[in-house]
Design a protein around this motif. Structure first.
Motif, PDB file in Angstrom:
ATOM      1  N   SER A  11       0.845  -1.193   0.000  1.00 54.19           N
ATOM      2  CA  SER A  11       0.000   0.000   0.000  1.00 54.19           C
ATOM      3  C   SER A  11       0.876   1.238   0.000  1.00 54.19           C
ATOM      4  CB  SER A  11      -0.898  -0.020   1.246  1.00 54.19           C
ATOM      5  OG  SER A  11      -1.855   1.001   1.195  1.00 54.19           O
ATOM      6  N   THR A  12       0.875   1.960  -1.111  1.00 53.82           N
ATOM      7  CA  THR A  12       1.772   3.116  -1.213  1.00 53.82           C
ATOM      8  C   THR A  12       1.148   4.367  -0.614  1.00 53.82           C
ATOM      9  OG1 THR A  12       2.861   2.179  -3.126  1.00 53.82           O
ATOM     10  CG2 THR A  12       3.075   4.536  -2.838  1.00 53.82           C
ATOM     11  N   SER A  13      -0.132   4.631  -0.929  1.00 56.14           N
ATOM     12  CA  SER A  13      -0.760   5.815  -0.338  1.00 56.14           C
ATOM     13  C   SER A  13      -1.708   5.464   0.798  1.00 56.14           C
ATOM     14  CB  SER A  13      -1.461   6.651  -1.415  1.00 56.14           C
ATOM     15  OG  SER A  13      -2.273   5.854  -2.234  1.00 56.14           O
ATOM     16  N   GLY A  14      -1.735   4.198   1.210  1.00 57.08           N
ATOM     17  CA  GLY A  14      -2.449   3.806   2.425  1.00 57.08           C
ATOM     18  C   GLY A  14      -3.848   3.242   2.219  1.00 57.08           C
ATOM     19  N   ASN A  15      -4.386   3.307   1.000  1.00 51.88           N
ATOM     20  CA  ASN A  15      -5.783   2.874   0.807  1.00 51.88           C
ATOM     21  C   ASN A  15      -5.972   1.369   1.046  1.00 51.88           C
ATOM     22  OD1 ASN A  15      -6.483   5.480   0.155  1.00 51.88           O
ATOM     23  ND2 ASN A  15      -6.476   5.158  -2.050  1.00 51.88           N
ATOM     24  N   THR A  16      -5.066   0.568   0.546  1.00 49.11           N
ATOM     25  CA  THR A  16      -5.203  -0.892   0.721  1.00 49.11           C
ATOM     26  C   THR A  16      -5.125  -1.246   2.203  1.00 49.11           C
ATOM     27  OG1 THR A  16      -4.152  -1.183  -1.427  1.00 49.11           O
ATOM     28  CG2 THR A  16      -4.293  -3.129  -0.033  1.00 49.11           C
ATOM     29  N   THR A  61      -3.731  -1.000  -7.859  1.00 40.35           N
ATOM     30  CA  THR A  61      -3.237  -1.142  -9.232  1.00 40.35           C
ATOM     31  C   THR A  61      -2.281   0.015  -9.496  1.00 40.35           C
ATOM     32  OG1 THR A  61      -5.398  -2.050  -9.816  1.00 40.35           O
ATOM     33  CG2 THR A  61      -3.958  -1.431 -11.631  1.00 40.35           C
ATOM     34  N   TRP A  62      -1.130  -0.287 -10.083  1.00 42.89           N
ATOM     35  CA  TRP A  62      -0.102   0.745 -10.269  1.00 42.89           C
ATOM     36  C   TRP A  62       0.529   0.651 -11.653  1.00 42.89           C
ATOM     37  CZ3 TRP A  62       1.092   4.844  -7.161  1.00 42.89           C
ATOM     38  CH2 TRP A  62       0.473   4.855  -5.914  1.00 42.89           C
ATOM     39  N   GLY A  69      -1.984  -0.635 -14.929  1.00 39.62           N
ATOM     40  CA  GLY A  69      -2.686  -1.912 -14.828  1.00 39.62           C
ATOM     41  C   GLY A  69      -1.881  -3.015 -14.158  1.00 39.62           C
ATOM     42  N   ASP A 100      -8.717   2.948  -9.479  1.00 33.33           N
ATOM     43  CA  ASP A 100      -9.357   4.255  -9.576  1.00 33.33           C
ATOM     44  C   ASP A 100      -9.994   4.370 -10.959  1.00 33.33           C
ATOM     45  OD1 ASP A 100      -8.572   7.261  -8.098  1.00 33.33           O
ATOM     46  OD2 ASP A 100      -9.563   7.184 -10.051  1.00 33.33           O
ATOM     47  N   PHE A 105      -7.082   0.870 -17.276  1.00 33.85           N
ATOM     48  CA  PHE A 105      -6.922  -0.499 -16.765  1.00 33.85           C
ATOM     49  C   PHE A 105      -7.391  -0.559 -15.312  1.00 33.85           C
ATOM     50  CE2 PHE A 105      -3.596  -0.371 -20.123  1.00 33.85           C
ATOM     51  CZ  PHE A 105      -4.173  -1.309 -20.965  1.00 33.85           C
ATOM     52  N   THR A 107      -8.586  -1.326 -11.817  1.00 36.39           N
ATOM     53  CA  THR A 107      -8.446  -2.474 -10.880  1.00 36.39           C
ATOM     54  C   THR A 107      -7.890  -3.740 -11.578  1.00 36.39           C
ATOM     55  OG1 THR A 107     -10.738  -3.246 -11.088  1.00 36.39           O
ATOM     56  CG2 THR A 107     -10.298  -1.663  -9.356  1.00 36.39           C
TER      57      THR A 107
HETATM   58  C1  LIG Z   1       1.072   6.185 -10.550  1.00 30.34           C
HETATM   59  C2  LIG Z   1      -0.273   5.551 -10.348  1.00 30.34           C
HETATM   60  C3  LIG Z   1      -0.730   4.606 -11.251  1.00 30.34           C
HETATM   61  C4  LIG Z   1      -1.991   4.029 -11.079  1.00 30.34           C
HETATM   62  N1  LIG Z   1      -2.452   3.141 -12.004  1.00 30.34           N
HETATM   63  C5  LIG Z   1      -3.714   2.641 -11.887  1.00 30.34           C
HETATM   64  C6  LIG Z   1      -4.250   1.764 -12.874  1.00 30.34           C
HETATM   65  O1  LIG Z   1      -3.614   1.412 -13.857  1.00 30.34           O
HETATM   66  N2  LIG Z   1      -5.511   1.292 -12.687  1.00 30.34           N
HETATM   67  C7  LIG Z   1      -6.291   1.649 -11.610  1.00 30.34           C
HETATM   68  O2  LIG Z   1      -7.408   1.194 -11.516  1.00 30.34           O
HETATM   69  N3  LIG Z   1      -5.795   2.487 -10.649  1.00 30.34           N
HETATM   70  C8  LIG Z   1      -4.534   2.986 -10.758  1.00 30.34           C
HETATM   71  N4  LIG Z   1      -4.038   3.825  -9.785  1.00 30.34           N
HETATM   72  C9  LIG Z   1      -4.886   4.159  -8.615  1.00 30.34           C
HETATM   73  C10 LIG Z   1      -4.498   3.336  -7.370  1.00 30.34           C
HETATM   74  O3  LIG Z   1      -4.601   1.942  -7.603  1.00 30.34           O
HETATM   75  C11 LIG Z   1      -5.462   3.709  -6.227  1.00 30.34           C
HETATM   76  O4  LIG Z   1      -5.239   5.070  -5.896  1.00 30.34           O
HETATM   77  C12 LIG Z   1      -5.308   2.829  -4.998  1.00 30.34           C
HETATM   78  O5  LIG Z   1      -6.332   3.164  -4.080  1.00 30.34           O
HETATM   79  C13 LIG Z   1      -3.948   2.991  -4.341  1.00 30.34           C
HETATM   80  O6  LIG Z   1      -3.849   2.083  -3.280  1.00 30.34           O
HETATM   81  P1  LIG Z   1      -2.745   2.256  -2.128  1.00 30.34           P
HETATM   82  O7  LIG Z   1      -2.986   3.599  -1.488  1.00 30.34           O
HETATM   83  O8  LIG Z   1      -3.000   1.147  -1.178  1.00 30.34           O
HETATM   84  O9  LIG Z   1      -1.399   2.158  -2.767  1.00 30.34           O
HETATM   85  C14 LIG Z   1      -2.792   4.408  -9.960  1.00 30.34           C
HETATM   86  C15 LIG Z   1      -2.310   5.359  -9.063  1.00 30.34           C
HETATM   87  C16 LIG Z   1      -1.065   5.940  -9.249  1.00 30.34           C
HETATM   88  C17 LIG Z   1      -0.607   6.997  -8.279  1.00 30.34           C
END
Ligand SMILES: Cc1cc2nc3c(=O)[nH]c(=O)nc-3n(C[C@H](O)[C@H](O)[C@H](O)COP(=O)(O)O)c2cc1C
Length: 157
Positions: A11-16, A61-62, A69, A100, A105, A107
């Motif tokens: 979890s990079t920004s904490g949501n997971t 998803t990152w 994706g 998001d 792509f 989720t």
């Molecule tokens: C650089 C970046 C790339 C992302 N790519 C996707 C993506 O391809 N598909 C998607 O559904 N969400 C994408 N997201 C949204 C993250 O998956 C979403 O904000 C998620 O809640 C982050 O979870 P975390 O805070 O646990 O890391 C992306 C966000 C960032 C910042």
């Protein structure tokens, strides 16, 4: 009855982690006799995937590796590099996938998780929990999923 849950999150920004917190809290509040262990993906070893009666992997998803994706980079490294030869031996497993709706792509990390489960011989325990956008207003959905997980654990063997 299955009595223990091992939850590994990236979890990079904490949501997971917020979603995993709500699940853990809900199961604890229900008074179930289930031990819950939490671990960060960046600290997990391949053998940790065999801990607990049920394993939950969680990731957003990152754009790991430069294209969208993908799994969060820490989950990606755990599953594709460190655990590339791990045999889950039929272990019950499920997933928390975030994304998001601004992304094409959306989720898509769910597909990577399910491929890992199939290729590494895990048994899908309940359908993955998929959260689109921030989890803060989605507590009810998360708790409902936790209830389903719990009832399946109680019914299981
Ligand atoms: C650089 C970046 C790339 C992302 N790519 C996707 C993506 O391809 N598909 C998607 O559904 N969400 C994408 N997201 C949204 C993250 O998956 C979403 O904000 C998620 O809640 C982050 O979870 P975390 O805070 O646990 O890391 C992306 C966000 C960032 C910042």
């Amino acid at each position: 009855m299955l009595r223990s849950l091992h939850i590994i999150t990236a979890s990079t920004s904490g949501n997971t982690d917020v979603v995993a917190d709500v699940i853990s809290q809900r199961i604890t509040e229900r008074g179930a006799d289930i031990a819950i262990e939490r671990q960060r993906a960046e600290l997990a070893k391949p053998e940790d995937l065999l801990r607990g009666d049920v394993l939950i992997l969680g990731s957003g998803t990152w754009n790991t590796g430069g294209s969208e994706g993908q799994l969060n980079m820490y989950m990606d490294t755990l599953l594709r590099v460190r655990a590339k030869d791990t045999d889950l031996q039929g272990k019950p497993i499920t997933f928390i996938s975030l994304g998001d709706d601004r992304y094409y792509f959306r989720t898509r990390c769910t597909e990577h998780f399910l491929r890992f489960q199939r290729e590494h011989k895990g048994t899908l325990f309940v359908p993955p929990l998929i959260i689109v956008n921030e989890p803060y207003e989605q507590k009810e959905k998360i708790e409902k999923w936790a209830d389903k997980l719990l009832s399946t654990m109680v019914e299981g063997c």
